[in-house]
Design a protein around this motif. Structure first.
Motif, PDB file in Angstrom:
ATOM      1  N   GLU A  22     119.690  85.508  81.859  1.00  0.00           N
ATOM      2  CA  GLU A  22     119.055  84.179  81.844  1.00  0.00           C
ATOM      3  C   GLU A  22     117.784  84.211  80.994  1.00  0.00           C
ATOM      4  N   THR A  52     118.115  76.422  82.379  1.00  0.00           N
ATOM      5  CA  THR A  52     118.129  77.890  82.336  1.00  0.00           C
ATOM      6  C   THR A  52     116.811  78.462  82.865  1.00  0.00           C
ATOM      7  N   HIS A  55     117.216  78.544  86.319  1.00  0.00           N
ATOM      8  CA  HIS A  55     118.102  79.619  86.788  1.00  0.00           C
ATOM      9  C   HIS A  55     117.312  80.910  86.996  1.00  0.00           C
ATOM     10  N   GLU A 113     128.368  83.434  81.861  1.00  0.00           N
ATOM     11  CA  GLU A 113     127.547  83.152  83.047  1.00  0.00           C
ATOM     12  C   GLU A 113     128.416  82.689  84.219  1.00  0.00           C
ATOM     13  N   TYR A 117     128.338  84.439  87.829  1.00  0.00           N
ATOM     14  CA  TYR A 117     127.942  83.739  89.057  1.00  0.00           C
ATOM     15  C   TYR A 117     129.109  83.619  90.041  1.00  0.00           C
ATOM     16  N   THR A 139     123.342  77.077  90.666  1.00  0.00           N
ATOM     17  CA  THR A 139     123.296  77.476  89.257  1.00  0.00           C
ATOM     18  C   THR A 139     124.685  77.411  88.633  1.00  0.00           C
ATOM     19  N   GLU A 143     125.998  75.535  85.198  1.00  0.00           N
ATOM     20  CA  GLU A 143     126.669  76.221  84.076  1.00  0.00           C
ATOM     21  C   GLU A 143     127.972  75.490  83.736  1.00  0.00           C
TER      22      GLU A 143
END
Ligand SMILES: [Fe+2]
Ligand SMILES: [Fe+2]
Length: 192
Positions: A22, A52, A55, A113, A117, A139, A143
């Protein structure tokens, strides 16, 4: 014999990887925004930069919820994706082709990402870290939305413009007509 690492060890390790990823992205997104010609695409990169930054903060909250020190660990995967994005920006493309390529680079990062995640959430849930799972899910949702936005921009006109620019040189041929279908002009139609 040293004690073997557990899923918890792997989880913290992956969190550190994502934290570093990130942070790398907060430096890469402004470059993508600057390279974009389409104003909506630039806006999309800029607004995802804001997300971001969120994040990064959210991962700090995740570490805190687990009583772990906030720490990153160099993420080679995203570094490679960012490196490829930089090579694209060095290319001499027309504006709309560059925009299409910037979207491609951006989507590679988003999918990376999303994979990270997705795993983190599944592991957090399996181990009962509900607060961490909840934060990570927020998050992941952003994304996914960023990825969808990029698809919408590509499919909503940028790819079409880039394709039109690519085919400008043989614009005399109607779309869909076979180049070698026996039309008398086809043999020497100025294709390069
Ligand atoms: Fe992110
Ligand atoms: Fe992202």
């Amino acid at each position: 014999m040293p004690e073997a690492g557990t899923l918890h060890t792997a989880f913290i390790d992956e969190l550190r990887d994502s934290y570093d990823a990130e942070k790398q992205l907060t430096k890469a997104l402004p470059k993508l925004a600057k390279a974009a010609s389409n104003p909506q695409l630039r806006q999309a990169f800029e607004s995802h930069l804001k997300e971001t930054e969120g994040h990064v903060e959210r991962l700090e909250q995740v570490f805190e919820s687990l009583n772990e020190k906030v720490r990153g660990k160099h993420c080679d995967g995203i570094a490679g994706i960012i490196e490829e994005g930089k090579s694209v920006m060095d290319e001499d493309f027309d504006e709309t082709t560059m925009d299409a390529c910037l979207i491609a680079s951006g989507q590679r990062a988003e999918h990376y990402e999303m994979a990270a995640y997705g795993t983190l959430i599944a592991w957090a849930e399996a181990m009962g870290h509900t607060e961490a799972a909840k934060l990570l899910q927020q998050t992941l949702n952003e994304e996914k939305a960023a990825d969808k936005k990029l698809s919408a921009l590509a499919e909503g006109g940028i790819n079409r413009s880039a394709a039109d620019a690519a085919h400008m040189e043989d614009h005399e041929e109607p779309v869909g007509a076979g180049a070698s279908s026996g039309r008398k002009s086809s043999a020497k139609s100025g294709r390069r």
